[in-house]
Design a protein around this motif. Sequence first.
Motif, short mmCIF file in Angstrom:
data_model
loop_
_atom_site.label_atom_id
_atom_site.label_comp_id
_atom_site.label_asym_id
_atom_site.label_seq_id
_atom_site.Cartn_x
_atom_site.Cartn_y
_atom_site.Cartn_z
N GLU A 159 0.78 -1.40 0.07
CA GLU A 159 -0.16 0.08 0.06
C GLU A 159 0.89 1.25 0.10
OE1 GLU A 159 -4.04 1.34 2.60
OE2 GLU A 159 -1.85 0.89 3.81
N ILE A 160 1.96 1.38 0.78
CA ILE A 160 2.97 2.59 1.01
C ILE A 160 3.55 2.80 -0.59
CG2 ILE A 160 5.13 3.12 1.95
CD1 ILE A 160 4.12 1.55 4.57
N LEU A 161 3.95 1.49 -0.95
CA LEU A 161 4.69 1.62 -2.33
C LEU A 161 3.57 2.13 -3.49
CD1 LEU A 161 6.65 -1.29 -2.21
CD2 LEU A 161 7.64 0.65 -2.14
N CYS A 162 2.43 1.62 -3.49
CA CYS A 162 1.59 1.97 -4.49
C CYS A 162 1.11 3.46 -4.30
CB CYS A 162 0.34 1.03 -4.71
SG CYS A 162 0.62 -0.63 -5.08
N LYS A 163 0.97 3.88 -3.16
CA LYS A 163 0.54 5.24 -2.94
C LYS A 163 1.26 6.37 -3.03
CE LYS A 163 -3.41 4.46 0.50
NZ LYS A 163 -4.04 4.77 1.69
N GLU A 172 14.78 3.56 5.03
CA GLU A 172 14.59 4.30 6.10
C GLU A 172 13.21 4.86 6.33
OE1 GLU A 172 18.91 3.88 5.36
OE2 GLU A 172 17.23 4.85 4.26
N ILE A 173 12.62 5.36 5.09
CA ILE A 173 11.28 5.76 5.11
C ILE A 173 10.17 4.36 5.21
CG2 ILE A 173 9.39 6.76 3.75
CD1 ILE A 173 11.55 8.62 2.68
N LEU A 174 10.61 3.35 4.51
CA LEU A 174 9.68 2.30 4.59
C LEU A 174 9.71 1.77 6.22
CD1 LEU A 174 10.37 0.70 1.39
CD2 LEU A 174 8.20 1.69 1.94
#
Length: 224
Positions: A159-163, A172-174
């Motif tokens: 979800e994070i990658l797709c958004k 680090e962000i992930l």
Amino acid sequence: MKNILIIEDDKMLNKGVAFALQKEGYNVISAYTKQEGKKEIDNNEIDFLLLDIGLPDGSGLDLCKEIKNNIDFPVVFFTANDTEEDMIKGFESGCDDYISKPFSVEVLKFKINAILKRSDINAKKLFIYRDLKIDFDAKRVYKRDKEIKLSATEYKLLEILCKNKGKAMTKEILLDKLWDYNGNFVDENTLSVNIRRLRKKIEDDSKNPTYIITLFGIGYIIGE
């Protein structure tokens, strides 16, 4: 709570607007240069951007184009130049509205509230990229219309990658975004394991991924 980023080199104006918006219940982040603003965008989930066109280290118009090519959140320009030609350039760069200096803080708050309301109503609840589809409301993932079962951490990671499609996401962000998900500790090894598992589930060939791309020494990106 919505996160509003202000990129404005006039410190008095920046702080004054930030104070007024904080009283409205917004979380406000201030930056004073183009580079500072880009860093804040990389490290935070921004819901709204107030952007000065004339920044000491570059053009707000260029920054707006760059942002809109990768992330879609509302952008309103601060400007002292409100000629028709300047406004057209701004809208061509992808901005949602203008507010001319000097301005009323009450008018600015009204503009922000109205634009965020429209943005929430029109927010994309479905992500489609090639034959991959994610229903964010139902938290379900499909490949060629066949549902793929993911763990909670795998889903959150995807979800994070797709958004942030088209945007490089550092490890680090992930890790920061996954840190407290379901109370589980996530380290770099766990991140790598979940990336491998995701690839096995969504890629046609997990050894030659075309959805989740590794950016060596940086992190990962989905999309072009």
